[in-house]
Design an enzyme around this catalytic site. Structure first.
Site, short mmCIF file in Angstrom:
data_model
loop_
_atom_site.label_atom_id
_atom_site.label_comp_id
_atom_site.label_asym_id
_atom_site.label_seq_id
_atom_site.Cartn_x
_atom_site.Cartn_y
_atom_site.Cartn_z
N THR A 139 0.77 9.80 -4.52
CA THR A 139 0.95 8.48 -3.91
C THR A 139 2.37 7.96 -4.10
O THR A 139 2.70 6.89 -3.59
CB THR A 139 -0.02 7.46 -4.55
N ASN A 188 0.81 -1.22 0.00
CA ASN A 188 0.00 0.00 0.00
C ASN A 188 0.85 1.27 0.00
O ASN A 188 1.91 1.33 0.64
CB ASN A 188 -0.93 0.01 1.22
N HIS A 189 0.36 2.30 -0.68
CA HIS A 189 0.93 3.64 -0.67
C HIS A 189 -0.04 4.57 0.06
O HIS A 189 -1.24 4.32 0.08
CB HIS A 189 1.14 4.16 -2.08
N ARG A 190 0.47 5.63 0.61
CA ARG A 190 -0.44 6.61 1.21
C ARG A 190 -1.33 7.20 0.12
O ARG A 190 -0.91 7.39 -1.03
CB ARG A 190 0.33 7.70 1.95
#
Length: 212
Positions: free
Chosen positions: A90, A82-84
């Site tokens: 992102t 996951n990325h922010r």
């Protein structure tokens, strides 16, 4: 011994594509029940490579129940992928180094979906991708080439990208009984003794109730 040794890597000496998963994984965050297998003609012992982005610092787990059948090409995408998403970009600048580490996100800034949990007696077809934090209920079937983006109810068949419900496998009455029965927790001798019922293609509640 009746039936295969659950502690064997290859349960059938003549089938080199099939391994019991719990006997080939080393990561303590991958937890697998007895008799669940992975079938892949290209080195099935490397099952762990199909669990992607599983990082110790996130502490998420892949949990697979008993008697699951998992076909080649499975991909479990874990939370480390996951990325922010709440910032303007992102893009993970921090992984490039060279002073960009100052953009390293805190763990609370990253989406975290929790553990990925596959129930008991689940059949997963070829080339399936399962996204982080998904729960697949007992007795479910996942069609080949599906992408799971949400939980799957017990004893249902799902397929597609993203996967959606195709149908329930049995009546609500039979599903409720199977979930209470939990046959996968029987001693092996009781399972082998009742294979005629467990493998009956004309299943009825009465037949299940006659298991002994």
């Amino acid at each position: 011994m009746l039936g295969p040794n659950p502690d064997a890597l290859y349960p059938h000496e003549a089938i080199s594509s099939l391994v019991f998963i719990k006997n080939c994984v080393k990561n303590p965050n991958i937890i697998v029940g007895n008799y669940s297998y992975y079938d892949d003609p290209e080195n099935p012992e490397r099952f762990e490579e199909h669990v992607e982005h599983l990082y110790d610092f996130l502490s998420d787990k892949l949990i697979i129940g008993k008697f699951c059948a998992i076909a080649k090409g499975i991909r479990f995408i874990m939370n480390g992928a996951n990325h922010r998403m709440d910032s303007a970009t992102t893009y993970p600048f921090n992984i490039l180094g060279h002073g960009l580490e100052k953009a390293t996100p805190s763990l609370v800034d990253l989406p975290f979906k929790g553990d990925t949990v596959i129930g008991n007696d689940v059949w997963i077809g070829q080339e399936v991708t399962i996204m982080p934090g998904i729960t697949v209920g007992d007795g479910a079937i996942i069609a080949a080439n599906s992408v799971l983006t949400k939980d799957v109810s017990p004893y249902t068949i799902v397929g597609g990208n993203p996967a959606s419900l195709i149908r329930a496998r049995f009546s609500e009455e039979i599903i409720a009984y199977l979930l209470e029965l939990k046959w996968w927790d029987f001693p092996p001798e009781k399972i082998w003794r009742n294979l005629d019922v467990l493998c009956d293609t004309d299943l009825t509640l009465e037949k299940l109730q006659q298991m002994k």
